[in-house]
Design a protein around this motif. Structure first.
Motif, PDB file in Angstrom:
ATOM      1  N   SER A  79       0.831  -1.212   0.000  1.00  0.00           N
ATOM      2  CA  SER A  79       0.000   0.000   0.000  1.00  0.00           C
ATOM      3  C   SER A  79       0.861   1.256   0.000  1.00  0.00           C
ATOM      4  N   GLN A 107       1.158  17.414  17.029  1.00  0.00           N
ATOM      5  CA  GLN A 107       0.524  16.099  16.999  1.00  0.00           C
ATOM      6  C   GLN A 107       0.623  15.396  18.342  1.00  0.00           C
ATOM      7  N   HIS A 165       2.476  12.999  11.119  1.00  0.00           N
ATOM      8  CA  HIS A 165       1.701  12.923   9.878  1.00  0.00           C
ATOM      9  C   HIS A 165       0.305  13.472  10.131  1.00  0.00           C
ATOM     10  N   GLU A 167      -1.763  13.376   7.215  1.00  0.00           N
ATOM     11  CA  GLU A 167      -2.462  12.558   6.229  1.00  0.00           C
ATOM     12  C   GLU A 167      -1.884  11.153   6.323  1.00  0.00           C
ATOM     13  N   SER A 168      -2.708  10.149   6.071  1.00  0.00           N
ATOM     14  CA  SER A 168      -2.324   8.760   6.304  1.00  0.00           C
ATOM     15  C   SER A 168      -1.022   8.402   5.611  1.00  0.00           C
ATOM     16  N   ASN A 169      -0.155   7.739   6.357  1.00  0.00           N
ATOM     17  CA  ASN A 169       1.102   7.168   5.864  1.00  0.00           C
ATOM     18  C   ASN A 169       2.172   8.188   5.505  1.00  0.00           C
ATOM     19  N   CYS A 170       1.940   9.467   5.785  1.00  0.00           N
ATOM     20  CA  CYS A 170       2.930  10.464   5.370  1.00  0.00           C
ATOM     21  C   CYS A 170       4.197  10.445   6.228  1.00  0.00           C
ATOM     22  N   SER A 171       4.097   9.995   7.482  1.00  0.00           N
ATOM     23  CA  SER A 171       5.330   9.836   8.257  1.00  0.00           C
ATOM     24  C   SER A 171       6.134   8.653   7.715  1.00  0.00           C
ATOM     25  N   LYS A 172       5.431   7.615   7.238  1.00  0.00           N
ATOM     26  CA  LYS A 172       6.127   6.478   6.638  1.00  0.00           C
ATOM     27  C   LYS A 172       6.797   6.874   5.317  1.00  0.00           C
ATOM     28  N   HIS A 198       5.235   1.266  15.417  1.00  0.00           N
ATOM     29  CA  HIS A 198       5.342   1.977  14.138  1.00  0.00           C
ATOM     30  C   HIS A 198       6.706   1.745  13.505  1.00  0.00           C
TER      31      HIS A 198
END
Length: 239
Positions: A79, A107, A165, A167-172, A198
């Motif tokens: 994903s 955050q 993050h 928005e979803s997955n933006c730190s990844k 994480h």
């Protein structure tokens, strides 16, 4: 040597040997001192980092178990690869360090409170201004900063401090970009400090304090290119 808690001398930036850290709480080595750039760099060069809450004295840690990511061992889900291929985000390095650290604070305050006090924030901005601390930014198509991370580079090791993050997955995405940026400049290790789900999902594993300290002292004959941390957009970094 017997574990002991050291009160730091305000006139010296030296730390006691990391193997003197307490077993309970795990890794607490010293208290006091200040957050000056010379003291912080000395700390990181010796595997030590500050971590304390507002109103507490400065506490310095080197835990017995260290979370690290060896470059090349990152786990990237299908994903996340699909998200990267969509090219919805722009990834940059060192374009908005203050924005990244402010959003990390924001955050964490929303979730559970933050250890990034006003003094810590000022200290790491000073580190950035002097070329030691660096950030990765993730911008969406509206040019809004929606993800990122920051950390300190010492001894050919990137010591990660915090990420966020919105928005979803933006730190990844930021972490993946950091990994590949380091790989492209022959850096071999990310210090993740303390294990969490994480980071484990991304491939971080734990090694002993002794193993980590040994990695910090490894001499690397390949110099870091001076342009590595120039403000720039990162392209072709996801593969």
């Amino acid at each position: 040597m017997t574990a002991q808690l050291t009160l730091l001398d305000s006139l010296s930036i030296q730390f006691p040997p990391a193997n003197l850290a307490l077993a309970e709480p795990d890794g607490l080595l010293a208290i006091g001192g200040d957050l000056s750039t010379p003291r912080l760099i000395t700390a990181y060069q010796n595997g030590i980092f500050p971590w304390f809450n507002q109103g507490e004295p400065i506490m310095w840690w080197c835990p017995s178990s260290r979370a690290v990511l060896n470059i090349g061992d990152i786990n990237i889900s299908r994903s996340l690869r699909k998200l990267a291929r969509q090219a919805k985000y722009t990834i940059t390095v060192n374009t908005d360090f203050c924005g990244v650290i402010n959003n990390c604070i924001k955050q964490r305050e929303q979730l559970e409170g933050t250890w990034i006090t006003d003094d810590m924030k000022a200290a790491y901005i000073a580190l950035h201004n002097q070329g030691y601390a660096h950030s990765i930014e993730v911008y969406n198509q509206d040019n809004t900063l929606v993800g990122g991370l920051y950390g300190i580079m010492v001894n050919h090791v990137f010591c990660g401090e915090s990420m966020f993050h919105f928005e979803s997955n933006c730190s990844k995405l930021a972490f993946w970009a950091l990994h590949n940026h380091l790989r492209n400049h022959n850096i071999n290790l990310i210090d993740c400090q303390i294990e969490n789900p994480h980071l484990s999902s991304l491939g971080a594993t734990c090694i002993t304090r002794e193993e980590f300290l040994a990695k910090l002292t490894v001499k690397d004959d390949q110099p870091i290119h001076p342009s590595m941390w120039n403000k720039a957009q990162l392209t072709d970094i996801y593969d």
